[in-house]
Each structure stands twice: as C-alpha cells, then as structure tokens.
Design an enzyme around this catalytic site. Structure first.
Site, short mmCIF file in Angstrom:
data_model
loop_
_atom_site.label_atom_id
_atom_site.label_comp_id
_atom_site.label_asym_id
_atom_site.label_seq_id
_atom_site.Cartn_x
_atom_site.Cartn_y
_atom_site.Cartn_z
N ASP A 151 0.86 -1.18 0.00
CA ASP A 151 0.00 0.00 0.00
C ASP A 151 0.90 1.23 0.00
O ASP A 151 2.11 1.12 0.11
CB ASP A 151 -0.95 -0.02 1.20
N ASP B 127 -8.01 -7.69 0.69
CA ASP B 127 -7.10 -8.02 1.79
C ASP B 127 -7.79 -7.60 3.07
O ASP B 127 -8.65 -6.72 3.05
CB ASP B 127 -5.79 -7.25 1.68
N CYS C 269 -12.17 -29.04 7.15
CA CYS C 269 -10.95 -28.36 6.70
C CYS C 269 -9.78 -29.35 6.66
O CYS C 269 -9.67 -30.21 7.53
CB CYS C 269 -10.63 -27.22 7.65
N CYS D 186 -6.49 -28.35 6.55
CA CYS D 186 -5.22 -27.69 6.88
C CYS D 186 -4.47 -28.52 7.93
O CYS D 186 -5.04 -29.38 8.59
CB CYS D 186 -5.45 -26.26 7.35
N CYS E 297 -6.07 -28.58 11.39
CA CYS E 297 -7.26 -29.42 11.52
C CYS E 297 -6.94 -30.90 11.33
O CYS E 297 -7.63 -31.76 11.88
CB CYS E 297 -8.34 -28.96 10.54
N HIS F 52 -4.95 -21.94 10.15
CA HIS F 52 -6.31 -22.39 9.85
C HIS F 52 -7.18 -21.26 9.29
O HIS F 52 -7.85 -21.44 8.28
CB HIS F 52 -7.01 -22.99 11.08
ZN LIG Z 1 -8.18 -25.94 9.30
#
Ligand SMILES: [Zn+2]
Length: 374
Positions: A96, A277, A315, A317, A320, A346
């Site tokens: 930015d 964002d 999920c 990830c 998880c 996560h």
């Molecule tokens: Zn996750």
C-alpha cells in the site's frame, strides 16, 4: 507505457458480473478473485513464508509501506536485495502507499498540496510522504503492485470535505503516475512494479463515480477502491463498490482495500472485485476467534476443554488434520506462540479456500447459485 502486469479474464458471471482471471506478475501468476494475507512488517504474523507457500499456497501477500519505511527503512531493504529476498518470499507482493497508516497511526499530520507531514508512531520523528516519495519507497522495496498516495478521510465526512479530499487524491494520483512513468522511462527495471491509483470519495456515490472516471484517464495497470471499512455500515461499503466498478475498465484488476468479513467475500466478488485483503483472519486467530464451515469457534470457551474434534471437520489444513480443539484451547490459555501459528494457519486457509470455491463457481458458471447458498 504499461508495466509487466497483465490481467487475463477467464470467465465473467453473466448474472452478477463476478470475474475469474489470472494476474500475471513479475513473481508468478495469481488466480483471481484472490484474498491477500497481510504481512504488515514483511511477515504474516506467526506464519513462515515457506508455510504460506507450501501449505496455504498463497500467491500474493500484502506489505505495508508506512511500517517498512519507518523500520527498517526502504533503503536498507533495497540494499539487502529488495523485499522478496529480505523476507524470503518468492511470489508476488502488493504494497500500500502508506496513506492509510499515516491517517490512522501517526500523530500531528499536516496535509498540504505537496503531501502529508506526519510524526512517526514509533519515535515521534517528523516525515513527509509525497505522491512521488511513496512511489520511490515502493520501487526500492521492489513491490510487484504499488499503490499511489491517497488521502483517507474519517467517517462520517461532509460532502464538501469529501469532495475537497477526493480532488486532492486525484491530483496526487496524477502526480504519482507522472513520476512513476518518468522512472519507468529512465530506468526500465521499475516496469516490474505495477501501480494502482485509488478511488476515494467517502460514502458519496457521485464523488466515487467522478473519481473513478478521472482515474481511468491514467490508463493504469489496475484500480483500487479505498476509504472503505472505516466505520460505515457494511451495506454502504458494498454500495460504494457497486457504483464504482462499472466505471473501471473490464480488462484491469480491481482491488478493494481492507475489507473482508468472511461472509462478505462473495458479495464483493459479485460486484466485480478481483482482489481483497484484510487483517481479520490473522488478527482474529490470535485473539482466539476461529472461522469454520459451521460458524465461529471461540477457542477459550470451556465447552472445548475436552473436545477431541478438529477446529473444522471440513478443513484439511495442518491444524485441523493434526490437532484437537482441546489442544488449541490449552495452547491459547497457556499463551503459547504455537497457538497463534496454528490458529492463523487455519483461518487463512479458510479464507483462501472460500476464494477458491468462489473462483471455481465462476469458472463453471454456477456463481449465482453459490451466492444464494452462502
Ligand atoms: Zn483448518
């Protein structure tokens, strides 16, 4: 003259105008619509760049010019090989202009036609940001996508104050662009840095439209919509986006700055936005607020004390796959750094997964159904 940045539209939803595309940068291709994790101080808090790359497969992140200019200094980063090398991030970086932080963090700012004079929130030293200097700082950082300096008004503002401010932002954008183009002409190397002007105009549709129409004259690489998420009702932020995007050229990316509650991502995309964002996924993670497909999990709650389930059963990830809510709750209460890392991993994954779902829905022509289902 245009930079190396190239935007390739792949699909447009005929009902909503939502777009899927590819943004070709000097540091790789970014699939859009995209959510950009925020790395304010050249680091996404708690997440190693290699995890961002391998586990999260983020293609672009955001860094803050204001912070990096004050510390460690853009010249230091330039001498050390630029921001990508400095933080070991080989993919794209958007910076930015620092305008938003000058207006939200620094003290004793004084705005003039030349730029904005402010005192650092770190040590009180006085600095001047001009449309030209913020471009120079971002070129020194080696940003892939730079933003021009804009004035960020607080909300609410009167129509007159918003008009005066928007007109100054317009003049600054023209100055910044002229400076950017001059540097491109003189030193071909900076063409790797694309540059986006920012549509302002507070919450007034006429000012937003006017600002967008004027900025289009710059034939810029892409366009940002700024000055949203400053305390206004959410419906108003969406409305300001909706009045602006139809004026922007269809073959350039559109970036709405700093917005993005999870449930709002498809709403912005439905209004023709390609890039977003927000600090929410990472900040909320650190504060114990986890986004899941079944709604929020406030990890400190007693109900998770013996809960063997992952944060989100849907999920995939690392957090998880490997850890229970009970373990995360324990780390959170114990103040362990590992908690922030796992929680941020996560939450970012959740945001990036949602954007991939949205993109897929647009590509297969099912975005209106997707929008209804969320
Ligand atoms: Zn996750």
């Amino acid at each position: 003259m245009r930079s190396v940045l190239r935007f390739e539209l792949q699909a447009v939803c005929p009902v909503t105008g939502a777009r899927a595309g590819l943004l070709h940068t000097a540091h790789g291709v970014v699939e859009t619509p995209v959510f950009m994790p925020v790395g304010t101080q050249a680091a996404v808090k708690g997440i190693l760049p290699r995890i961002l790359e391998s586990d999260l497969d983020a293609k672009i992140i955001l860094a803050n010019t204001y912070h990096l200019y004050l510390r460690p200094g853009h010249e230091t980063i330039r001498r050390l090989g630029g921001l990508h090398k400095f933080m070991a991030w080989p993919r794209a970086i958007l910076t930015d202009s620092g305008g938003f932080q000058v207006f939200s963090l620094s003290r004793l700012r004084k705005i003039s036609e030349e730029g904005v004079l402010f005192r650092s929130h770190l040590d009180g030293d006085q600095h001047l940001f001009t449309p030209e200097s913020t471009i120079d700082v971002q070129i020194a950082l080696g940003s892939d996508i730079m933003m021009v300096l804009d004035e960020c008004l607080e909300y609410p503002a009167s129509h007159e104050a918003a008009r005066v401010s928007m007109e100054r932002t317009l003049r600054w954008a023209r100055t910044a662009y002229a400076h950017y183009r001059a540097r491109c002409q003189n030193e071909g190397v900076v063409e790797a840095c694309a540059c986006f002007p920012i549509v302002q105009g507070s919450m007034f549709a006429d000012l937003r439209r006017c600002c967008a129409a004027e900025l289009v004259q710059l034939d810029a690489d892409g366009y940002a919509i700024g000055g949203l998420s400053v305390g206004e009702p959410r419906a108003l932020s969406l409305e300001m986006t909706e009045v602006t995007t139809p004026i922007l050229p269809t073959d350039r990316p559109r970036y709405v700055m700093g917005v993005g509650m999870l449930e709002e991502l498809p709403e912005y995309v439905a209004r023709g936005v390609d890039m977003m964002d927000c600090v929410l996924p990472s900040r909320n993670a650190r504060n114990g607020y986890l986004f899941t497909s079944a709604g929020p999990v406030i990890i400190k709650q007693t109900q998770y004390k013996d809960d063997p389930r992952p944060v989100d059963e849907a999920c995939s990830c690392y957090t998880c796959r490997e850890f229970s809510r009970a373990y995360l709750r324990h780390l959170f209460l114990a103040g362990e750094m590992t908690y922030s890392t796992l929680a941020t991993l996560h939450n970012l994954r959740r945001y990036l997964d949602i954007m991939r779902e949205i993109r897929q829905a647009i590509l297969v022509g099912k975005f209106p159904e997707y929008l209804k289902s969320v």
